[in-house]
Write a protein that holds these residues in place. Structure first.
Motif, mmCIF file in Angstrom:
data_model
loop_
_atom_site.group_PDB
_atom_site.id
_atom_site.type_symbol
_atom_site.label_atom_id
_atom_site.label_comp_id
_atom_site.label_asym_id
_atom_site.label_seq_id
_atom_site.Cartn_x
_atom_site.Cartn_y
_atom_site.Cartn_z
ATOM 1 N N UNK A 298 -1.339 -17.149 -29.873
ATOM 2 C CA UNK A 298 -0.095 -16.537 -30.343
ATOM 3 C C UNK A 298 1.116 -17.385 -29.974
ATOM 4 N N UNK A 299 1.135 -17.922 -28.748
ATOM 5 C CA UNK A 299 2.258 -18.755 -28.321
ATOM 6 C C UNK A 299 2.303 -20.052 -29.102
ATOM 7 N N UNK A 300 1.135 -20.630 -29.344
ATOM 8 C CA UNK A 300 1.078 -21.905 -30.064
ATOM 9 C C UNK A 300 1.551 -21.749 -31.505
ATOM 10 N N UNK A 301 1.100 -20.691 -32.182
ATOM 11 C CA UNK A 301 1.461 -20.500 -33.581
ATOM 12 C C UNK A 301 2.889 -19.991 -33.747
ATOM 13 N N UNK A 302 3.500 -19.536 -32.664
ATOM 14 C CA UNK A 302 4.928 -19.175 -32.718
ATOM 15 C C UNK A 302 5.798 -20.368 -32.335
#
Length: 290
Positions: free
Chosen positions: A166-170
């Motif tokens: 989630x952090x990477x894709x945000x």
């Protein structure tokens, strides 16, 4: 908690590592009923007072810490939660650069830190004993600068893995510290998580600041920075076809190279075949159908 089945009977073992104000680490181990008693109560990062343990020499087969001793809890042992003590560090790392992983032996436990440059979705694989297990692959880049693949196994696959995805894709730049990851071989050197492995996202340490500062100096583009590095798993160089022919003509060992070329022909009559659709013991046969 690890459950085992030996000729002497079934049992379980629970271990956790502690660190004191002198930065000395030691492992605490308990078995069966004592393990059940403490398993649900021990919290990562909390401070405890331990009384009544038995000190024994470290068994290097199961304990890779630098300490020569470990503590075994007994029925009369007491583990009590204590107040915070600022003299006791929450964590202790001994980070190794990713470019040193290639020289490490398999099963070596290592601490690494890097910027997350790729997070794959979790997938299910089938083990040799026909059981299914979840795993997730991520890729790290450090100051070397090199990159390496990291395989997350249960229990880190879902909780920490989903958080990282989630952090990477945000588009959040994530620094990940891995404590006690195991060096393994899977088409090159890879770091795999164990039940005793801990992941720390953006830890408040100097290495995190250095990594993100280096990234900002490179323009903040994580993906383009990673493509300019040399992957640790392969450590291969780009060659022309003529160079490869000359180098490998008299070599008996397989050699890997990178080749950039145009595809002129694809042989289509042998890249696939009809397989048997029947199921045997719940699994598709997949043998070549004739």
């Amino acid at each position: 908690m690890h459950h085992f089945n030996k000729p002497q009977g079934q049992g379980c073992v629970f271990s956790f590592d502690i660190i004191d104000c002198e930065n000395t680490e030691i492992r605490i181990t308990s078995f069966n009923e004592v393990a059940d008693l403490h398993y649900m109560n021990i919290q990562l990062g909390a401070i405890y007072t331990i009384l009544g343990g038995t000190v024994k020499p470290t068994n290097r087969l199961y304990n890779k810490l630098n300490s020569q001793l470990e503590i075994f809890l007994q029925d009369a042992s007491k583990v009590s939660l204590s107040d915070d003590d600022l003299t006791i560090p929450k964590h202790q790392f001994s980070f190794k650069p990713l470019n040193e992983i290639m020289q490490m032996t398999n099963n070596y436990l290592v601490d690494v830190i890097g910027i997350v440059i790729c997070v794959d979705p979790s997938s299910t694989i089938r083990r040799r004993d026909d059981t299914k297990v979840l795993r997730r692959s991520i890729k790290l880049m450090d100051m070397s600068p090199c990159t390496i693949n990291v395989t997350l196994w249960v229990p880190t696959t879902q909780k920490e893995g989903t958080q990282l995805q989630e952090m990477y894709h945000s588009h959040h730049v994530v620094a990940l510290a891995i404590k006690s990851g195991r060096v393994t071989k899977d088409n090159g050197k890879v770091i795999s998580t164990l039940a005793s492995t801990h992941l720390f996202t953006d830890p408040s340490i100097e290495e995190t600041k250095q990594l993100k500062s280096r990234l900002e100096q490179n323009g903040g583009d994580v993906i383009s920075s990673s493509t300019e590095t040399i992957d640790v798993p392969l450590q291969i160089t780009r060659k022309t076809i003529v160079d490869i022919e000359e180098q490998t003509m008299h070599s008996k060992q397989p050699v890997q190279h990178i080749v950039k070329a145009t595809i002129r022909f694809i042989k289509s009559n042998s890249i696939f075949y009809p397989s048997c659709p029947l199921e045997i013991d719940g699994k598709q046969c997949k043998k070549r159908a004739v």
